[in-house]
Design a protein around this motif. Structure first.
Motif, PDB file in Angstrom:
ATOM      1  N   ASP A 252     123.596  79.675  84.212  1.00 21.99           N
ATOM      2  CA  ASP A 252     124.192  79.932  85.520  1.00 21.99           C
ATOM      3  C   ASP A 252     122.917  80.455  86.557  1.00 21.99           C
ATOM      4  OD1 ASP A 252     126.529  79.521  84.479  1.00 21.99           O
ATOM      5  OD2 ASP A 252     126.919  81.430  83.729  1.00 21.99           O
ATOM      6  N   GLY A 253     121.693  79.860  86.524  1.00 20.55           N
ATOM      7  CA  GLY A 253     120.804  80.043  87.302  1.00 20.55           C
ATOM      8  C   GLY A 253     119.940  81.399  86.996  1.00 20.55           C
ATOM      9  N   ASN A 254     120.172  81.550  85.333  1.00 23.15           N
ATOM     10  CA  ASN A 254     119.207  82.851  84.984  1.00 23.15           C
ATOM     11  C   ASN A 254     118.224  82.642  83.935  1.00 23.15           C
ATOM     12  OD1 ASN A 254     121.205  84.501  86.667  1.00 23.15           O
ATOM     13  ND2 ASN A 254     122.723  84.444  84.672  1.00 23.15           N
ATOM     14  N   PRO A 255     117.124  82.265  84.496  1.00 25.97           N
ATOM     15  CA  PRO A 255     115.776  82.049  83.600  1.00 25.97           C
ATOM     16  C   PRO A 255     115.461  83.427  82.984  1.00 25.97           C
ATOM     17  CG  PRO A 255     115.133  81.642  85.841  1.00 25.97           C
ATOM     18  CD  PRO A 255     116.700  81.964  85.911  1.00 25.97           C
ATOM     19  N   LYS A 256     114.738  83.238  81.688  1.00 24.51           N
ATOM     20  CA  LYS A 256     114.224  84.157  81.292  1.00 24.51           C
ATOM     21  C   LYS A 256     112.716  84.300  81.859  1.00 24.51           C
ATOM     22  CE  LYS A 256     115.935  83.862  76.482  1.00 24.51           C
ATOM     23  NZ  LYS A 256     115.526  83.573  74.998  1.00 24.51           N
ATOM     24  N   ILE A 257     112.223  83.739  82.613  1.00 23.43           N
ATOM     25  CA  ILE A 257     110.956  83.831  82.873  1.00 23.43           C
ATOM     26  C   ILE A 257     111.159  83.406  84.633  1.00 23.43           C
ATOM     27  CG2 ILE A 257     108.700  83.002  82.972  1.00 23.43           C
ATOM     28  CD1 ILE A 257     109.272  82.031  80.058  1.00 23.43           C
ATOM     29  N   ASN A 258     110.569  84.617  85.469  1.00 25.31           N
ATOM     30  CA  ASN A 258     110.780  84.521  86.930  1.00 25.31           C
ATOM     31  C   ASN A 258     109.568  84.498  87.632  1.00 25.31           C
ATOM     32  OD1 ASN A 258     113.941  84.502  86.916  1.00 25.31           O
ATOM     33  ND2 ASN A 258     113.294  86.021  85.445  1.00 25.31           N
ATOM     34  N   PRO A 259     109.067  83.691  88.344  1.00 21.04           N
ATOM     35  CA  PRO A 259     107.835  84.000  89.251  1.00 21.04           C
ATOM     36  C   PRO A 259     108.240  84.738  90.535  1.00 21.04           C
ATOM     37  CG  PRO A 259     108.425  81.631  89.467  1.00 21.04           C
ATOM     38  CD  PRO A 259     109.079  82.259  88.304  1.00 21.04           C
ATOM     39  N   ALA A 418     101.335  77.451  78.818  1.00 23.44           N
ATOM     40  CA  ALA A 418     100.444  78.647  79.628  1.00 23.44           C
ATOM     41  C   ALA A 418     101.326  79.775  79.874  1.00 23.44           C
ATOM     42  CB  ALA A 418      99.606  77.912  80.527  1.00 23.44           C
ATOM     43  N   THR A 419     102.448  79.768  79.951  1.00 23.66           N
ATOM     44  CA  THR A 419     103.291  80.884  80.313  1.00 23.66           C
ATOM     45  C   THR A 419     102.945  82.105  79.224  1.00 23.66           C
ATOM     46  OG1 THR A 419     104.816  79.562  81.463  1.00 23.66           O
ATOM     47  CG2 THR A 419     105.342  81.764  80.974  1.00 23.66           C
ATOM     48  N   CYS A 420     103.032  81.789  77.966  1.00 26.65           N
ATOM     49  CA  CYS A 420     102.769  82.545  77.069  1.00 26.65           C
ATOM     50  C   CYS A 420     101.236  82.654  76.712  1.00 26.65           C
ATOM     51  CB  CYS A 420     103.802  82.446  75.918  1.00 26.65           C
ATOM     52  SG  CYS A 420     105.632  82.640  76.375  1.00 26.65           S
ATOM     53  N   HIS A 421     100.611  81.673  76.757  1.00 28.02           N
ATOM     54  CA  HIS A 421      99.202  81.569  76.447  1.00 28.02           C
ATOM     55  C   HIS A 421      98.332  81.332  77.518  1.00 28.02           C
ATOM     56  CE1 HIS A 421     100.557  81.226  71.993  1.00 28.02           C
ATOM     57  NE2 HIS A 421     101.476  80.608  72.564  1.00 28.02           N
ATOM     58  N   PRO A 422      98.207  82.341  78.723  1.00 34.91           N
ATOM     59  CA  PRO A 422      97.645  81.779  79.911  1.00 34.91           C
ATOM     60  C   PRO A 422      95.951  81.512  79.293  1.00 34.91           C
ATOM     61  CG  PRO A 422      98.198  84.215  79.942  1.00 34.91           C
ATOM     62  CD  PRO A 422      99.083  83.581  78.658  1.00 34.91           C
ATOM     63  N   GLY A 423      95.437  80.844  79.876  1.00 41.31           N
ATOM     64  CA  GLY A 423      94.005  80.290  79.555  1.00 41.31           C
ATOM     65  C   GLY A 423      93.966  80.315  77.939  1.00 41.31           C
ATOM     66  N   GLY A 424      94.678  79.953  77.073  1.00 41.20           N
ATOM     67  CA  GLY A 424      94.754  79.684  75.752  1.00 41.20           C
ATOM     68  C   GLY A 424      94.697  80.962  75.042  1.00 41.20           C
ATOM     69  N   ALA A 425      94.933  82.341  75.918  1.00 43.84           N
ATOM     70  CA  ALA A 425      95.049  83.612  75.487  1.00 43.84           C
ATOM     71  C   ALA A 425      96.517  84.029  74.986  1.00 43.84           C
ATOM     72  CB  ALA A 425      94.411  84.568  76.507  1.00 43.84           C
ATOM     73  N   ASP A 426      96.823  85.186  75.411  1.00 42.07           N
ATOM     74  CA  ASP A 426      98.349  85.629  75.208  1.00 42.07           C
ATOM     75  C   ASP A 426      98.872  86.375  76.322  1.00 42.07           C
ATOM     76  OD1 ASP A 426      98.205  88.524  74.323  1.00 42.07           O
ATOM     77  OD2 ASP A 426      96.532  87.874  73.577  1.00 42.07           O
ATOM     78  N   ASP A 427     100.112  86.490  76.356  1.00 37.45           N
ATOM     79  CA  ASP A 427     100.788  87.353  77.371  1.00 37.45           C
ATOM     80  C   ASP A 427     101.062  88.778  77.126  1.00 37.45           C
ATOM     81  OD1 ASP A 427     102.626  87.279  75.389  1.00 37.45           O
ATOM     82  OD2 ASP A 427     104.192  85.874  76.551  1.00 37.45           O
ATOM     83  N   GLY A 428     100.550  89.174  75.765  1.00 37.60           N
ATOM     84  CA  GLY A 428     100.525  90.424  75.536  1.00 37.60           C
ATOM     85  C   GLY A 428     101.899  90.907  74.946  1.00 37.60           C
ATOM     86  N   LEU A 429     102.781  90.251  74.763  1.00 37.38           N
ATOM     87  CA  LEU A 429     104.317  90.501  74.558  1.00 37.38           C
ATOM     88  C   LEU A 429     104.752  90.139  73.262  1.00 37.38           C
ATOM     89  CD1 LEU A 429     105.880  89.227  77.685  1.00 37.38           C
ATOM     90  CD2 LEU A 429     105.257  91.461  77.145  1.00 37.38           C
ATOM     91  N   ILE A 430     105.720  90.944  72.658  1.00 36.54           N
ATOM     92  CA  ILE A 430     106.599  90.749  71.420  1.00 36.54           C
ATOM     93  C   ILE A 430     107.859  89.942  71.981  1.00 36.54           C
ATOM     94  CG2 ILE A 430     107.668  91.729  69.417  1.00 36.54           C
ATOM     95  CD1 ILE A 430     105.670  94.147  69.834  1.00 36.54           C
ATOM     96  N   TRP A 431     108.055  88.781  71.619  1.00 38.53           N
ATOM     97  CA  TRP A 431     109.243  87.755  71.927  1.00 38.53           C
ATOM     98  C   TRP A 431     110.434  87.981  70.923  1.00 38.53           C
ATOM     99  CZ3 TRP A 431     110.266  85.319  76.572  1.00 38.53           C
ATOM    100  CH2 TRP A 431     109.210  85.601  77.521  1.00 38.53           C
ATOM    101  N   PHE A 432     111.513  88.103  71.426  1.00 38.19           N
ATOM    102  CA  PHE A 432     112.754  88.204  70.579  1.00 38.19           C
ATOM    103  C   PHE A 432     113.486  86.846  70.617  1.00 38.19           C
ATOM    104  CE2 PHE A 432     111.683  92.266  70.521  1.00 38.19           C
ATOM    105  CZ  PHE A 432     112.311  93.308  69.280  1.00 38.19           C
ATOM    106  N   ILE A 433     113.215  86.158  69.484  1.00 39.42           N
ATOM    107  CA  ILE A 433     113.487  84.472  69.877  1.00 39.42           C
ATOM    108  C   ILE A 433     114.846  84.301  68.796  1.00 39.42           C
ATOM    109  CG2 ILE A 433     112.771  82.366  69.443  1.00 39.42           C
ATOM    110  CD1 ILE A 433     109.673  83.570  69.373  1.00 39.42           C
ATOM    111  N   GLU A 434     115.569  83.461  69.445  1.00 42.33           N
ATOM    112  CA  GLU A 434     116.739  83.054  68.920  1.00 42.33           C
ATOM    113  C   GLU A 434     117.377  81.850  69.589  1.00 42.33           C
ATOM    114  OE1 GLU A 434     120.942  84.580  66.909  1.00 42.33           O
ATOM    115  OE2 GLU A 434     120.228  85.603  68.375  1.00 42.33           O
TER     116      GLU A 434
END
Length: 614
Positions: A252-259, A418-434
């Protein structure tokens, strides 16, 4: 100057119809650095070459290289001064470098901090400030002598910076790359934070409950300070709105990641305020407005020009329209990895630094503004002939790693590796995945500088023997792609050759030496598992007592992680349960994690000092 000095005005040409209630005033703002700059009065450009450790001076008409200056390390941003000299931040070298573009030579250089990134001049150019991502500091630099002094410490990966206010009482505004805040450093040194989460989003209320992150650019433009970042739903909270189970598709047009582009109003005392709701400019419907990875912003007339590193395009946003469904947004296709934008205001031309293929794209903004807002082409794209220190496979892997436009990797353009691993690093987040294929679990995003070939197996539970399998599983299980026709081996080549850990800030040498002895002691058992050059035995061990959401959230044995760049990795453990290294070492639910919980506090401090030095 390459970026015009502008004033920050109250809601003037605001990006949304809503305005902050904070009283605003005209506040002067200095110029800011970027990876590319239009040099005033010269019809030339300056652009960084981070792979090669140099900058190039380029003819603005032909885009041909006029000269190249070696600056060393990994140049991140540059800024033209009124004198005509160019300041460059050398992130891996820890330096600021003064370059004379006329003689194509380095005039002066000084080590100032760890990981210098963004830089900006005060309105009167009496000083320059530099954001130092790796040691979390902001430093003030004399533009002539390059002498530096610390303005603030303890920031979360400060990436971009601007200076507003008069010479007597300037305020430094800094974007934290992780953590979702902008920071104000007042003239008296007081540090305060403003959240990048909007308080209002009438067209999508769930945005007000998401997390702001990856704030990559901070630019004075159109009477505001603009900040490019993302709003993400990493908690998986479906009560906010109906969302897709994976990262890479939408419901429904609702992404988890929004620029998004935020607009910061600046009060008379220099306090920033997020002005109303944010500018949501991407629509992930497969049409002409798929944008991912905003990393640079510039302005022209009433348009904002946004470079999107993961969709290889530039968004040209009409700020006179506030409704995200009808807002006119142009889509201009450019080269690979667009990382910076510079504008020749007088001639209405934008120049885009495409970092991954070493090209520059020239855009006629006046013409683009009158075209239908489907994908269009720039006037010209010219690849610079530069030496290539990395293999073709590694460079191809970087493009795949950042690519959100390849439907075999992800169908909707919502996410890239690279959204979660920018530059091969990390986004600093804890993701809840299912997802359909993954039971509910929480995972701290790991940095991939600890994922080169020698550290296999991969993932927190060591289930992948080679990176090809991990990359394919991530694409199919999390990013909604099918993985077909994707050059998976090149991803490991990219990580092996191009992804390097950050340089650890200097610490107390005596404490580090004592901590090393403790780390290697049989009493602590740290080096029993964290052994060898990468501090890992590549084995599985029972480490933590459960703190589970589900059976998949906690596992019986964990893969020993490598420890490079540990100082920049908080929070710790696979589920992020430890906010600090001190907590990690003294937890009582980690009885199998070495023998450190009973150490004296002084020994813990020494061990932390050593771990932070790795």
């Amino acid at each position: 100057m390459s970026i015009a000095r502008v004033a920050v005005l109250a809601c003037a040409l605001a990006l949304t119809s809503a305005c902050s209630s904070t009283p605003q005033a005209t506040v002067p703002a200095g110029s800011v650095g970027a990876s590319i700059a239009f040099l005033s009065g010269k019809n030339q450009l300056a652009v960084v070459n981070p792979d090669q450790g140099s900058i190039s001076i380029v003819n603005a008409d032909s885009l041909a290289i006029l000269s190249t200056v070696d600056v060393g390390g990994e140049p991140r941003a540059l800024l033209e001064l009124a004198s005509g000299k160019i300041l460059v931040t050398n992130s891996r070298g820890g330096e600021i470098v003064l370059v004379d573009p006329v003689s194509a030579s380095v005039v002066k250089r000084k080590t100032i901090c760890d990981g210098p990134s963004g830089l900006a001049a005060s309105p009167d150019e009496s000083f320059v400030v530099v954001a130092c991502e790796w040691d979390g500091s902001v430093v003030k630099v004399d533009p002539s002598s390059l002498d530096a002094s610390v303005l603030a410490t303890g920031l979360a990966r400060p990436r971009a910076v601007a200076v507003v206010g008069n010479a007597k009482a300037p305020s430094v505004i800094v974007s934290e790359f992780t953590g979702g805040n902008v920071v104000r450093i007042a003239a008296d040194g007081t540090v305060s934070r403003v959240s990048l989460v909007p308080t209002s989003a009438p067209y999508r209320d769930a945005l007000t409950k998401m997390t702001g992150n990856l704030a990559a650019a901070l630019v004075p433009a159109n009477g505001n300070l603009l900040v490019a970042y993302e709003l993400v739903n990493h908690t998986g909270d479906a009560s906010l709105e109906k969302i897709a189970g994976d990262y890479g598709s939408v419901t429904d047009g609702n992404p988890k990641i929004n620029p998004v582009i935020g607009s910061l109003g600046i009060a008379a005392d220099g306090t920033p305020t997020l002005s109303g709701d944010t500018l949501l400019y991407s629509i992930f419907d497969g049409g002409s407005r798929v944008f991912n990875g905003p990393v640079a912003v510039a302005s022209w007339s009433h348009y904002e020009i946004v470079a999107n590193i993961s969709t290889n395009n530039v968004a040209m946003i009409d700020t006179n329209q506030s409704d995200p469904k009808t807002r006119a947004v142009g889509n201009i296709s450019v080269g690979a990895g667009p990382s910076g934008v510079a504008v020749d205001q007088a001639h209405g031309l934008a120049y885009v630094d495409n970092a991954f293929d070493g090209s520059i794209s020239k855009i006629d903004l006046a013409k683009s503004a009158t075209l239908p807002h489907g994908p269009t082409q720039p006037l010209q794209t010219q690849i610079r002939t530069l030496s290539q220190p990395f293999s073709a496979s590694a460079r191809a892997g970087r493009k795949i790693f950042y690519d959100a436009s390849n439907t075999h990797v992800t169908p909707s353009g919502v996410v890239a590796c690279a959204t979660c691993h920018p530059g091969g690093a990390d986004d600093g987040l804890i993701w809840f995945i299912e997802t359909t294929n993954i039971p509910l679990k929480r995972r701290r995003t790991p940095s991939l500088w600890n994922a080169h070939t020698a550290t296999a197996p991969f993932h927190w539970n060591g289930q992948y023997k080679v990176m090809d399998d991990l990359a394919e599983a991530t694409i199919t299980d999390l990013m909604a792609g099918d993985g077909l026709l994707v050059d998976l081996p090149s991803v490991q080549a990219y990580i092996d050759e191009m992804v390097q850990p950050p340089v650890a800030p200097a610490g107390d040498a005596n404490a580090i030496a004592r901590g090393k002895i403790l780390f290697e002691s049989a009493d602590t058992q740290c080096s029993t598992c964290h052994s060898g050059a990468d501090f890992t035995d590549d084995q599985l061990h029972a480490v933590l007592n459960p703190m589970s959401l589900s059976a998949d959230d906690s596992f019986s044995t964990a893969n020993t992680p490598a420890l490079h760049g540990l100082f920049l990795r908080a929070p710790y453990f696979h589920d992020g349960r430890s906010p600090s290294l001190k907590d990690l070492l003294t937890r009582t639910d980690a009885s199998a994690h070495g023998k450190t919980s009973q150490l004296a506090s002084s020994d813990v401090s020494d061990l932390v000092a050593y771990l932070n030095s790795l």
